[in-house]
Write a protein that holds these residues in place. Sequence first.
Motif, PDB file in Angstrom:
ATOM      1  N   VAL A  87       0.828  -1.212   0.000  1.00 40.74           N
ATOM      2  CA  VAL A  87       0.000   0.000   0.000  1.00 40.74           C
ATOM      3  C   VAL A  87       0.864   1.265   0.000  1.00 40.74           C
ATOM      4  CG1 VAL A  87      -1.656   1.317   1.374  1.00 40.74           C
ATOM      5  CG2 VAL A  87      -1.923  -1.156   1.118  1.00 40.74           C
ATOM      6  N   SER A 125      -8.734  -8.457  -3.472  1.00 45.63           N
ATOM      7  CA  SER A 125      -8.411  -8.237  -2.070  1.00 45.63           C
ATOM      8  C   SER A 125      -9.580  -7.576  -1.357  1.00 45.63           C
ATOM      9  CB  SER A 125      -7.183  -7.318  -1.997  1.00 45.63           C
ATOM     10  OG  SER A 125      -7.020  -6.823  -0.694  1.00 45.63           O
ATOM     11  N   THR A 127      -9.272  -5.225   0.359  1.00 46.97           N
ATOM     12  CA  THR A 127      -8.979  -3.792   0.315  1.00 46.97           C
ATOM     13  C   THR A 127     -10.003  -3.050  -0.551  1.00 46.97           C
ATOM     14  OG1 THR A 127      -7.171  -2.212   0.103  1.00 46.97           O
ATOM     15  CG2 THR A 127      -7.368  -3.804  -1.653  1.00 46.97           C
ATOM     16  N   ASN A 179      -7.007 -11.806   5.016  1.00 47.01           N
ATOM     17  CA  ASN A 179      -5.598 -11.706   5.421  1.00 47.01           C
ATOM     18  C   ASN A 179      -4.918 -13.076   5.428  1.00 47.01           C
ATOM     19  OD1 ASN A 179      -6.975  -9.229   6.412  1.00 47.01           O
ATOM     20  ND2 ASN A 179      -4.935  -8.728   7.126  1.00 47.01           N
ATOM     21  N   ASN A 198       5.604  -5.399   6.172  1.00 42.75           N
ATOM     22  CA  ASN A 198       4.510  -4.461   6.470  1.00 42.75           C
ATOM     23  C   ASN A 198       3.422  -5.140   7.283  1.00 42.75           C
ATOM     24  OD1 ASN A 198       5.360  -2.193   4.851  1.00 42.75           O
ATOM     25  ND2 ASN A 198       4.870  -3.448   3.049  1.00 42.75           N
ATOM     26  N   ASN A 199       3.273  -6.448   7.083  1.00 42.82           N
ATOM     27  CA  ASN A 199       2.107  -7.137   7.637  1.00 42.82           C
ATOM     28  C   ASN A 199       2.426  -7.776   8.986  1.00 42.82           C
ATOM     29  OD1 ASN A 199       1.672  -7.832   4.282  1.00 42.82           O
ATOM     30  ND2 ASN A 199       0.170  -6.653   5.413  1.00 42.82           N
ATOM     31  N   LEU A 200       1.365  -7.963   9.755  1.00 38.82           N
ATOM     32  CA  LEU A 200       1.523  -8.367  11.155  1.00 38.82           C
ATOM     33  C   LEU A 200       2.224  -9.723  11.325  1.00 38.82           C
ATOM     34  CD1 LEU A 200       0.919  -7.971  14.159  1.00 38.82           C
ATOM     35  CD2 LEU A 200      -1.388  -8.845  13.739  1.00 38.82           C
ATOM     36  N   SER A 216       5.482  -3.555  17.197  1.00 43.56           N
ATOM     37  CA  SER A 216       4.693  -2.354  17.479  1.00 43.56           C
ATOM     38  C   SER A 216       3.229  -2.681  17.220  1.00 43.56           C
ATOM     39  CB  SER A 216       5.107  -1.214  16.540  1.00 43.56           C
ATOM     40  OG  SER A 216       6.451  -0.887  16.765  1.00 43.56           O
ATOM     41  N   VAL A 217       2.390  -2.428  18.212  1.00 42.77           N
ATOM     42  CA  VAL A 217       0.938  -2.621  18.037  1.00 42.77           C
ATOM     43  C   VAL A 217       0.382  -1.266  17.602  1.00 42.77           C
ATOM     44  CG1 VAL A 217      -1.237  -3.200  19.180  1.00 42.77           C
ATOM     45  CG2 VAL A 217       0.877  -4.430  19.789  1.00 42.77           C
ATOM     46  N   PHE A 218      -0.118  -1.238  16.369  1.00 40.09           N
ATOM     47  CA  PHE A 218      -0.540   0.047  15.794  1.00 40.09           C
ATOM     48  C   PHE A 218      -1.946   0.412  16.267  1.00 40.09           C
ATOM     49  CE2 PHE A 218       2.273  -1.164  11.936  1.00 40.09           C
ATOM     50  CZ  PHE A 218       3.396  -0.611  12.537  1.00 40.09           C
ATOM     51  N   GLY A 229      -6.744  -3.546  16.315  1.00 37.16           N
ATOM     52  CA  GLY A 229      -7.413  -3.784  15.029  1.00 37.16           C
ATOM     53  C   GLY A 229      -7.843  -5.239  14.858  1.00 37.16           C
ATOM     54  N   ARG A 231      -9.005  -8.296  12.268  1.00 39.01           N
ATOM     55  CA  ARG A 231      -8.919  -8.742  10.875  1.00 39.01           C
ATOM     56  C   ARG A 231      -9.350 -10.197  10.756  1.00 39.01           C
ATOM     57  NH1 ARG A 231      -8.168  -4.132  10.797  1.00 39.01           N
ATOM     58  NH2 ARG A 231      -6.600  -2.889   9.704  1.00 39.01           N
ATOM     59  N   TYR A 233      -7.910 -13.358   9.530  1.00 38.47           N
ATOM     60  CA  TYR A 233      -6.717 -14.095   9.088  1.00 38.47           C
ATOM     61  C   TYR A 233      -7.145 -15.477   8.608  1.00 38.47           C
ATOM     62  CZ  TYR A 233      -4.493 -10.297  11.543  1.00 38.47           C
ATOM     63  OH  TYR A 233      -4.118  -9.027  11.945  1.00 38.47           O
ATOM     64  N   VAL A 269      -5.270  -7.868  17.010  1.00 39.45           N
ATOM     65  CA  VAL A 269      -3.798  -7.972  17.031  1.00 39.45           C
ATOM     66  C   VAL A 269      -3.363  -8.741  18.280  1.00 39.45           C
ATOM     67  CG1 VAL A 269      -1.634  -6.672  17.160  1.00 39.45           C
ATOM     68  CG2 VAL A 269      -3.500  -5.824  15.714  1.00 39.45           C
ATOM     69  N   ARG A 292      -1.751   3.189  12.601  1.00 37.39           N
ATOM     70  CA  ARG A 292      -1.118   3.317  11.282  1.00 37.39           C
ATOM     71  C   ARG A 292      -2.110   4.035  10.360  1.00 37.39           C
ATOM     72  NH1 ARG A 292       0.596  -2.234   8.314  1.00 37.39           N
ATOM     73  NH2 ARG A 292      -1.669  -2.472   8.328  1.00 37.39           N
ATOM     74  N   ASP A 295      -5.491   2.622   8.355  1.00 39.34           N
ATOM     75  CA  ASP A 295      -6.009   1.352   8.877  1.00 39.34           C
ATOM     76  C   ASP A 295      -7.477   1.481   9.275  1.00 39.34           C
ATOM     77  OD1 ASP A 295      -3.797  -0.186   8.568  1.00 39.34           O
ATOM     78  OD2 ASP A 295      -3.282  -0.330  10.698  1.00 39.34           O
TER      79      ASP A 295
HETATM   80  C1  UD1 Z   1      -2.793  -4.892   4.705  1.00 36.78           C
HETATM   81  C2  UD1 Z   1      -2.940  -3.877   3.612  1.00 36.78           C
HETATM   82  C3  UD1 Z   1      -4.086  -4.298   2.696  1.00 36.78           C
HETATM   83  C4  UD1 Z   1      -3.839  -5.705   2.143  1.00 36.78           C
HETATM   84  C5  UD1 Z   1      -3.658  -6.658   3.324  1.00 36.78           C
HETATM   85  C6  UD1 Z   1      -3.304  -8.040   2.820  1.00 36.78           C
HETATM   86  C7  UD1 Z   1      -2.200  -1.754   4.565  1.00 36.78           C
HETATM   87  C8  UD1 Z   1      -2.628  -0.416   5.099  1.00 36.78           C
HETATM   88  N1  UD1 Z   1      -3.196  -2.577   4.201  1.00 36.78           N
HETATM   89  O1  UD1 Z   1      -3.977  -4.928   5.425  1.00 36.78           O
HETATM   90  O2  UD1 Z   1      -4.212  -3.408   1.620  1.00 36.78           O
HETATM   91  O3  UD1 Z   1      -4.928  -6.132   1.356  1.00 36.78           O
HETATM   92  O4  UD1 Z   1      -2.574  -6.184   4.150  1.00 36.78           O
HETATM   93  O5  UD1 Z   1      -3.137  -8.936   3.849  1.00 36.78           O
HETATM   94  O6  UD1 Z   1      -1.022  -2.047   4.438  1.00 36.78           O
HETATM   95  N2  UD1 Z   1      -0.307  -4.314  12.779  1.00 36.78           N
HETATM   96  C9  UD1 Z   1       0.392  -4.001  13.915  1.00 36.78           C
HETATM   97  N3  UD1 Z   1       1.755  -4.019  13.863  1.00 36.78           N
HETATM   98  C10 UD1 Z   1       2.443  -4.346  12.720  1.00 36.78           C
HETATM   99  C11 UD1 Z   1       1.717  -4.662  11.552  1.00 36.78           C
HETATM  100  C12 UD1 Z   1       0.335  -4.629  11.615  1.00 36.78           C
HETATM  101  O7  UD1 Z   1      -0.204  -3.710  14.962  1.00 36.78           O
HETATM  102  O8  UD1 Z   1       3.686  -4.314  12.741  1.00 36.78           O
HETATM  103  C13 UD1 Z   1      -1.785  -4.348  12.831  1.00 36.78           C
HETATM  104  C14 UD1 Z   1      -2.475  -3.414  11.861  1.00 36.78           C
HETATM  105  O9  UD1 Z   1      -2.665  -2.149  12.407  1.00 36.78           O
HETATM  106  C15 UD1 Z   1      -3.792  -4.168  11.630  1.00 36.78           C
HETATM  107  C16 UD1 Z   1      -3.399  -5.646  11.763  1.00 36.78           C
HETATM  108  O10 UD1 Z   1      -2.184  -5.649  12.487  1.00 36.78           O
HETATM  109  O11 UD1 Z   1      -4.721  -3.878  12.647  1.00 36.78           O
HETATM  110  C17 UD1 Z   1      -3.176  -6.342  10.432  1.00 36.78           C
HETATM  111  O12 UD1 Z   1      -2.259  -5.579   9.651  1.00 36.78           O
HETATM  112  P1  UD1 Z   1      -1.673  -6.136   8.258  1.00 36.78           P
HETATM  113  O13 UD1 Z   1      -1.155  -7.504   8.460  1.00 36.78           O
HETATM  114  O14 UD1 Z   1      -0.761  -5.107   7.723  1.00 36.78           O
HETATM  115  O15 UD1 Z   1      -2.975  -6.285   7.347  1.00 36.78           O
HETATM  116  P2  UD1 Z   1      -4.113  -5.193   6.942  1.00 36.78           P
HETATM  117  O16 UD1 Z   1      -3.927  -3.920   7.649  1.00 36.78           O
HETATM  118  O17 UD1 Z   1      -5.423  -5.860   7.100  1.00 36.78           O
END
Ligand code: UD1
Length: 338
Positions: A87, A125, A127, A179, A198-200, A216-218, A229, A231, A233, A269, A292, A295
């Motif tokens: 993104v 997605s 998204t 996810n 980028n992803n959790l 880091s918990v965003f 947040g 999601r 998964y 999270v 973030r 989000d």
């Molecule tokens: C992200 C993408 C989305 C994509 C999806 C695919 C962004 C803004 N969105 O979504 O377009 O379709 O991945 O899986 O990048 N979190 C933390 N700490 C971290 C990483 C994430 O707390 O280091 C939190 C986020 O704030 C969120 C959750 O974990 O609440 C999931 O985050 P992430 O895995 O990045 O997925 P999406 O935000 O759903």
Amino acid sequence: MTRVLLTGGTGYIASHTAVALSERGHEVVLLDNFSNSERDVPERLRRLTGKAFPLIEADIRDVPTVTAALSAHPVDAVIHFAALKAVGESEADPLLYYDMNIIGTIRLLQAMQESGVRRIVFSSSATVYGQPDASPIQEDAPTRVQNIYGRTKLVMEDLIRDLARTGKLLAAANLRYFNPVGAHPSAMIGETPRGVPNNLMPYMTQVATGERPHLSVFGDDYDTPDGTGVRDYLHVMDLAEAHALALEHICAHEVSVTVNLGTGIGISVLDLVHAFERATGRKIPLKMSPRRPGDVASNYANPEAAARIFGWKVQRDVDDMCRDAWRWQAARAGINDV
Ligand code: UD1
Ligand code: NAD
């Protein structure tokens, strides 16, 4: 048995889908330019499945090469995974994303048209829903553009729907993934993000190996049960199997569908962190951090359409997702306690 070409075939989701397709007796051809995948994936797939899938190294925007590949390896359908998916990068370099994702899809569809291949399964997605009015999200919920990556997904979906509506494509499935996480339980294939994840889940697995000091918990002030947040998964092997079922359905019935692929279960999270600690016995140090930008608080699927239309039902739970994500990351880091 269906013969199918996977664009982005050595990437994370496609490599798992190749295994699922092969297990169901389909013939798989891989096409990739290795811009975001490792060169040893075809060999890993060969060891895992016992089959050597033909591999074409090409860019989807190169119509003559893709057309020649479709002539050398005639297929019944294409599953189109190849795309850029970050993104932040899409907002930093919009033209790159329009070129790779939208022009890339047009070029692929041209090569398919020239070769008479008229069935496609497309990696979309969640998204496309942007900030949803409510969860669970059903496929008829309004779509909203939240960033350039999301816009490219919507345009690609529309391109495919238009070609299906006008009879240029016989069958199409737009699959809206929520996810995807985890890896094949063999730990022979998995997700290898380049640079800082980028992803959790990939970030958390790198904290568990000690490559990163903390997670880091965003945001912990969202309107969700524990403030973090939420999601949907899903295990990448459940997602992989959904591709096989969707492909079989659209080929058998020559129809076009748009469906969500998620479990229907919202996980926060902190829920995911606790599940990971349980499944792996590793402690994840946390740092509460600001939200973030971009989000959403909560986003999970209504997965009933995929169950009703092609009989998809998830087989794996959050513990399986965490265990298999960790097996893969631990194997890569040379850790032997799994
Ligand atoms: C992200 C993408 C989305 C994509 C999806 C695919 C962004 C803004 N969105 O979504 O377009 O379709 O991945 O899986 O990048 N979190 C933390 N700490 C971290 C990483 C994430 O707390 O280091 C939190 C986020 O704030 C969120 C959750 O974990 O609440 C999931 O985050 P992430 O895995 O990045 O997925 P999406 O935000 O759903
Ligand atoms: P990935 O980066 O692991 O796989 C994409 C593959 O496509 C890579 O192997 C890359 O080398 C290849 N590729 C990229 N551009 C190419 C080009 N121009 N020509 C040929 N090959 C090219 O990503 P992934 O996570 O497996 O995602 C696959 C698809 O699923 C993407 O379309 C992505 O947008 C979509 N998707 C992914 C997620 C997710 O969380 N991983 C969520 C929703 C949707």
